[in-house]
Design a protein around this motif. Structure first.
Motif, PDB file in Angstrom:
ATOM      1  N   TYR A  96       0.782  -1.339  -0.004  1.00  6.32           N
ATOM      2  CA  TYR A  96      -0.101   0.010  -0.193  1.00  6.32           C
ATOM      3  C   TYR A  96       0.821   1.357   0.103  1.00  6.32           C
ATOM      4  O   TYR A  96       1.895   1.179   0.529  1.00  6.32           O
ATOM      5  N   GLY A  97       0.483   2.183  -0.582  1.00  4.13           N
ATOM      6  CA  GLY A  97       0.888   3.675  -0.590  1.00  4.13           C
ATOM      7  C   GLY A  97       0.747   4.481   0.754  1.00  4.13           C
ATOM      8  O   GLY A  97      -0.047   3.930   1.474  1.00  4.13           O
ATOM      9  N   ARG A  98       0.992   5.584   0.757  1.00  5.85           N
ATOM     10  CA  ARG A  98       0.933   6.589   1.886  1.00  5.85           C
ATOM     11  C   ARG A  98      -0.559   6.649   2.195  1.00  5.85           C
ATOM     12  O   ARG A  98      -1.026   6.950   3.081  1.00  5.85           O
ATOM     13  N   ASP A  99      -1.250   6.658   0.848  1.00  5.62           N
ATOM     14  CA  ASP A  99      -2.698   6.826   1.103  1.00  5.62           C
ATOM     15  C   ASP A  99      -3.646   5.660   1.596  1.00  5.62           C
ATOM     16  O   ASP A  99      -4.727   5.658   1.551  1.00  5.62           O
ATOM     17  N   GLY A 100      -2.925   4.650   1.810  1.00 13.91           N
ATOM     18  CA  GLY A 100      -3.562   3.417   2.125  1.00 13.91           C
ATOM     19  C   GLY A 100      -4.091   2.543   0.933  1.00 13.91           C
ATOM     20  O   GLY A 100      -4.752   1.378   1.054  1.00 13.91           O
ATOM     21  N   GLU A 101      -3.884   2.876  -0.365  1.00 17.28           N
ATOM     22  CA  GLU A 101      -4.291   2.413  -1.475  1.00 17.28           C
ATOM     23  C   GLU A 101      -3.460   1.360  -2.078  1.00 17.28           C
ATOM     24  O   GLU A 101      -2.121   1.590  -1.725  1.00 17.28           O
TER      25      GLU A 101
END
Length: 117
Positions: A96-101
């Motif tokens: 996951y990326g920083r945005d949780g996606e």
């Protein structure tokens, strides 16, 4: 369940996830989807059960969910490992990326047979 503290520390998110995991594995057939959903739970623990580690209630609240999303700290991967009675092993890891996606996913399946090392 593991946290970023000593083994068997009763963190609220670990206790909650253990409880939900135990309920999930009692089903007829275990699938990775519901387990991934457990690991992606963003709901914070209630303030009454938050630990007091000296970082303040707002930060404790942020860190209390099983899946953490923040610009400075957060969940970057979840891994589900399933082993069946016949020696089949399935590993699914989501990143996951920083945005949780989700930004990536890896799946591996293999078979372990008697006498395998």
């Amino acid at each position: 369940g593991l946290s970023n503290h000593a083994l068997d520390t009763p963190w609220p998110k670990v206790a909650l996830t253990r409880e939900r995991f135990a309920a999930e594995i009692c089903g007829e057939r275990l699938e990775p989807g519901p387990l991934r959903k457990l690991l992606r739970d963003r709901r914070p623990a209630s303030d009454e059960v938050l630990p007091e580690t000296g970082i303040g209630v707002e930060r404790e609240r942020l860190l209390s969910s099983p899946f953490i999303v923040s610009d400075t700290y957060g969940t970057r991967c979840t891994t589900v490992v399933l082993v069946d009675r016949e020696g089949g092993i399935r590993v699914e890891e989501c990143c996951y990326g920083r945005d949780g996606e989700p930004v990536g996913r890896t799946e591996v399946a293999f078979q372990v047979t008697a006498g395998s090392a």
